[in-house]
Design an enzyme around this catalytic site. Structure first.
Site, mmCIF file in Angstrom:
data_model
loop_
_atom_site.group_PDB
_atom_site.id
_atom_site.type_symbol
_atom_site.label_atom_id
_atom_site.label_comp_id
_atom_site.label_asym_id
_atom_site.label_seq_id
_atom_site.Cartn_x
_atom_site.Cartn_y
_atom_site.Cartn_z
ATOM 1 N N ASN A 51 -10.421 -1.405 -0.669
ATOM 2 C CA ASN A 51 -11.908 -0.744 -0.177
ATOM 3 C C ASN A 51 -11.763 0.829 -0.163
ATOM 4 O OD1 ASN A 51 -9.680 -0.834 2.062
ATOM 5 N ND2 ASN A 51 -11.092 -0.044 3.304
ATOM 6 N N HIS A 52 -11.001 1.462 -0.322
ATOM 7 C CA HIS A 52 -10.974 2.809 -0.734
ATOM 8 C C HIS A 52 -10.679 3.068 -2.576
ATOM 9 C CE1 HIS A 52 -10.677 3.528 3.348
ATOM 10 N NE2 HIS A 52 -9.247 3.452 3.517
ATOM 11 N N GLU A 78 -4.303 2.220 -3.435
ATOM 12 C CA GLU A 78 -5.707 2.710 -2.952
ATOM 13 C C GLU A 78 -5.560 3.738 -2.099
ATOM 14 O OE1 GLU A 78 -8.446 0.661 -0.891
ATOM 15 O OE2 GLU A 78 -7.205 0.566 0.937
ATOM 16 N N ASN A 79 -4.295 3.944 -1.403
ATOM 17 C CA ASN A 79 -4.103 4.996 -0.558
ATOM 18 C C ASN A 79 -3.105 6.126 -0.790
ATOM 19 O OD1 ASN A 79 -3.837 2.367 1.949
ATOM 20 N ND2 ASN A 79 -5.512 4.031 1.877
ATOM 21 N N ASP A 128 0.841 -1.319 -0.153
ATOM 22 C CA ASP A 128 0.019 0.126 -0.122
ATOM 23 C C ASP A 128 0.733 1.271 0.035
ATOM 24 O OD1 ASP A 128 -3.125 -1.000 1.418
ATOM 25 O OD2 ASP A 128 -1.110 -2.228 1.584
ATOM 26 N N HIS A 154 -3.591 -4.118 2.970
ATOM 27 C CA HIS A 154 -4.686 -3.607 3.793
ATOM 28 C C HIS A 154 -4.371 -3.102 5.103
ATOM 29 C CE1 HIS A 154 -8.552 -2.092 5.225
ATOM 30 N NE2 HIS A 154 -8.547 -3.122 5.985
ATOM 31 N N HIS A 189 -6.903 -7.799 -0.794
ATOM 32 C CA HIS A 189 -6.867 -6.742 0.092
ATOM 33 C C HIS A 189 -8.049 -7.021 1.304
ATOM 34 C CE1 HIS A 189 -5.891 -2.385 0.766
ATOM 35 N NE2 HIS A 189 -7.032 -2.348 1.151
ATOM 36 N N HIS A 245 -1.026 -2.758 6.273
ATOM 37 C CA HIS A 245 -0.103 -1.948 6.252
ATOM 38 C C HIS A 245 1.244 -2.195 7.220
ATOM 39 C CE1 HIS A 245 -2.479 1.980 4.801
ATOM 40 N NE2 HIS A 245 -2.716 0.873 4.205
#
Length: 256
Positions: A66-67, A38-39, A9, A171, A146, A173
């Site tokens: 999820n983001h 995604e982040n 991530d 996810h 994820h 991290h």
């Protein structure tokens, strides 16, 4: 044989910076580079600026989570097959959950899927993967799973063992120390870890999460500053089998 690098991530500007500064210096070691992005846009979602920065640094494919739809600019990126949202979103969701790439004459399919335990409700990832693997034209298959629960990630690894080349989680991290070959065939690691600020609470500036745990009240999270780390997994694959899997990590300035 293809040598892959999967970058965990990428979190905010510090994550993009360490990828941009470090990846070009090692890029020629790998045939294909995947990064979870995604982040990447301020710690929440993917926008055009962050996607462009990752591609420019040498990333070949960006996976989400999820983001995935946390930034409205992502809708303009999902027509690009190099940007993948989770496979198991409901039918009709924009974008694709997998894509097959031609890499040095070999077929490599990258898949992104989302777990359900302690996560938002989505379709069954186990069934979605089984349905996809009924195809016979995928070549070597890499899955970014994820998910929150380590048990769900391990279950997915064994569900797909010998049927895919690699299952690596994202996810949470935090890089895990369980890097191995499942059934001697499928590369696995519960979580690749985060690429982002080292002195942080999984990427966020420390004060916000600490205050939330102390008070149980909402607190605004911001991306932490300072030295960044890059956490990744190296995998050698051929004919849908992994022959080597190892963790890779780098920290700016040699900080620990």
């Amino acid at each position: 044989m293809l040598r892959l690098l999967f970058i965990g991530d990428v979190y905010g500007k510090p994550g993009r910076r360490v990828v941009a500064d470090h990846l070009p210096s090692i890029r020629d070691r790998y045939d294909f580079v995947i990064a979870n992005g995604e982040n990447a846009a301020g710690g929440f979602g993917l926008n055009r600026e962050s996607a462009t920065a990752l591609f420019r640094a040498g990333v070949d494919c960006i996976t989400l989570g999820n983001h995935a739809f946390g930034n409205k600019e992502v809708y303009g990126l999902l027509d690009d097959p190099r940007v993948l949202r989770p496979l198991n979103y409901p039918l009709g969701t924009p974008g694709a959950g997998w894509w097959t790439f031609d890499v040095r004459g070999e077929r490599l399919t990258v898949v992104n899927a989302l777990g359900r335990t302690f996560m938002d409700p989505v379709d069954d990832p186990f069934r979605a993967l089984s349905d996809l693997l009924e195809r016979d034209d995928l070549g070597s298959v890499f899955l970014d799973f994820h998910a929150e629960a380590t048990s769900e990630k391990a279950a997915m690894g064994y569900h797909l063992a010998t049927r895919v080349a690699a299952v690596v989680g994202t996810h949470t991290h935090v890089a895990t120390a369980d890097t191995r070959l499942l059934r001697g065939v499928t590369a696995f690691q519960t979580d690749a870890g985060m690429t982002g600020p080292l002195e942080s609470v999984i990427g966020a500036a420390i004060e916000g999460p600490v205050a939330r745990f102390l008070t149980r009240l909402p607190h605004r999270y911001t991306v932490a500053e300072g030295a960044a780390q890059l956490n990744a997994v190296e995998i050698d694959v051929s004919d849908n089998r992994a022959t080597r899997v190892e963790r890779y990590s780098f920290t700016e300035g040699g900080a620990s």
